[in-house]
Design an enzyme around this catalytic site. Structure first.
Site, PDB file in Angstrom:
ATOM      1  N   GLU A   5      23.828  51.220 -32.085  1.00  0.00           N
ATOM      2  CA  GLU A   5      22.456  50.995 -31.603  1.00  0.00           C
ATOM      3  C   GLU A   5      22.506  49.771 -30.684  1.00  0.00           C
ATOM      4  O   GLU A   5      22.284  48.635 -31.104  1.00  0.00           O
ATOM      5  CB  GLU A   5      21.516  50.813 -32.793  1.00  0.00           C
ATOM      6  CG  GLU A   5      21.465  52.074 -33.661  1.00  0.00           C
ATOM      7  CD  GLU A   5      20.712  51.893 -34.977  1.00  0.00           C
ATOM      8  OE1 GLU A   5      20.081  50.836 -35.174  1.00  0.00           O
ATOM      9  OE2 GLU A   5      20.780  52.817 -35.814  1.00  0.00           O
ATOM     10  N   GLU A 200      12.651  48.615 -33.992  1.00  0.00           N
ATOM     11  CA  GLU A 200      13.312  49.794 -33.435  1.00  0.00           C
ATOM     12  C   GLU A 200      12.934  49.845 -31.965  1.00  0.00           C
ATOM     13  O   GLU A 200      11.767  50.039 -31.620  1.00  0.00           O
ATOM     14  CB  GLU A 200      12.848  51.053 -34.171  1.00  0.00           C
ATOM     15  CG  GLU A 200      13.149  51.053 -35.668  1.00  0.00           C
ATOM     16  CD  GLU A 200      14.575  51.472 -35.990  1.00  0.00           C
ATOM     17  OE1 GLU A 200      15.307  51.868 -35.057  1.00  0.00           O
ATOM     18  OE2 GLU A 200      14.949  51.420 -37.174  1.00  0.00           O
TER      19      GLU A 200
END
Length: 359
Positions: A5, A200
């Protein structure tokens, strides 16, 4: 946190560059840096990042460290025994949290677009049977999450990454989204005395390099505004009559009892993030009478300084400090105590679980 990520890792490198090049040029950044200790860790999982060689929007082995462990399932859990073997990366961060006085933090991820806040796990004490695991500082966490989402280019719209997943105002309680055991967010809040949210930042976990500049632009203002929130609430020092700092004194706002009491650091300092309003602050040195002080807390984030209030104990033995909280599922014990006092409520909770199971 997760090596595949990558947006958060790259954004933090941009943030470092922005802060150091803006100092003494931008008055806001200059005041922020003059009044705030900022620690930035661009990656917690370098092995996972190195293992992710090809851009991929979805799940890859780079999520894990070299030992195949998910670091965001690897911390001690406040609600249940986490049997995962503590990894070197996790232990290093735990030591860092223990040795620094962190007050506010953010844990960056990818794969969605939302600001998620504690608790990620829960039980009947925190209301998880109703699908929401509420902390004693739920109002502050909602404010922190909204501060980020509302200053982000699009997170506040709450549209998520597909039609199946929406987040009103771009925020969510972690447990309401999905239950997570052994996360850093809950660990930091319970044992580190640090308010942490999970950000996120991209629907695609590992996007092409030419998209990174846009991600920085989308998050730049939100990051700065979020850092400013460390100056919410009240701070101060607890000392004896001679001005000697008292470590391990408990300082909390009444009505916001933490299951692991928030204590002063080695310099006798305390920091409590609180929204503007009137509060009673309770300072306690174990074995001695508590001191209560009613304070009116303004919004001082724009001034880069929380309200300051010190406590001085006239007669106290500094050597009487209590030991730090044990690394056990603290809320598990609280739930047992609650069940003993309120058996009917506990039974209702069990019935709720059964109804959900058999539906």
């Amino acid at each position: 946190m997760h090596g595949d990520e990558t947006v958060g890792r790259e954004i933090l490198l941009h943030l470092i560059e922005f802060l150091v090049t803006s100092y003494r040029r931008d008055p806001v950044i200059t005041r922020l840096l003059n009044n705030t200790r900022i620690h930035i860790m661009p990656t917690m999982n370098p092995d996972g990042f190195e293992a992710t060689e090809v851009p991929d929007c979805y799940y890859t082995r780079g999520r894990y460290n070299k030992n195949g462990e998910d670091l965001n399932r690897n911390f001690p859990d406040a609600f249940e025994n986490n049997n995962a073997s503590i990894q070197p990366e996790t232990q290093a961060v735990m030591n860092w949290i223990k040795n620094e006085t962190f007050v506010l933090s953010a844990n960056l991820h990818g794969g969605a677009l939302v600001a998620s806040y504690t608790f990620d796990n829960g039980n009947s004490v925190t209301g998880s049977f109703q699908g929401y695991s509420r902390s004693p500082d739920d109002d502050v966490f909602i404010h922190l999450a909204k501060t980020y989402s509302f200053n982000h280019a699009s997170m506040y719209k709450g549209t998520g990454c597909d039609n199946r997943q929406t987040f009103p105002e771009g925020i969510t309680n972690g447990y309401s989204w999905y239950q997570l055991e052994g996360g850093m967010q809950d660990y930091n809040y319970v044992w580190g005395q640090c308010f942490e949210i999970t950000l996120e930042l991209s629907c695609c976990k590992y996007p092409p390099a030419d998209q990174l500049e846009k991600f920085w632009g989308d998050n730049k203002v939100a990051l700065i505004e979020y850092i400013k929130q460390v100056h919410l609430g009240v701070k101060g020092q607890v000392t004896d009559k001679n001005g000697t700092p008292i470590p391990n004194a408990i300082v909390e706002a009444e009505g916001r009892r933490h299951v692991c009491p928030y204590r002063t650091n080695k310099q006798g300092e305390y920091f409590l993030l609180l929204l503007p309003g009137t509060y009673v602050i309770n300072a306690t040195v174990p074995g001695f009478k508590s001191m209560l002080k009613t304070v009116e807390i303004p919004n001082n984030t724009g001034n880069f300084s929380a309200l300051k209030h010190d406590f001085s104990f006239s007669e106290v033995s500094i050597g009487s400090g209590a030991a730090s909280c044990p690394k056990i599922p603290l809320y598990q014990e609280l739930e047992r105590a609650s069940a003993a006092v309120k058996p009917a409520l506990h039974i209702l909770g069990l019935m709720t679980v059964m109804l959900v199971t058999f539906k």
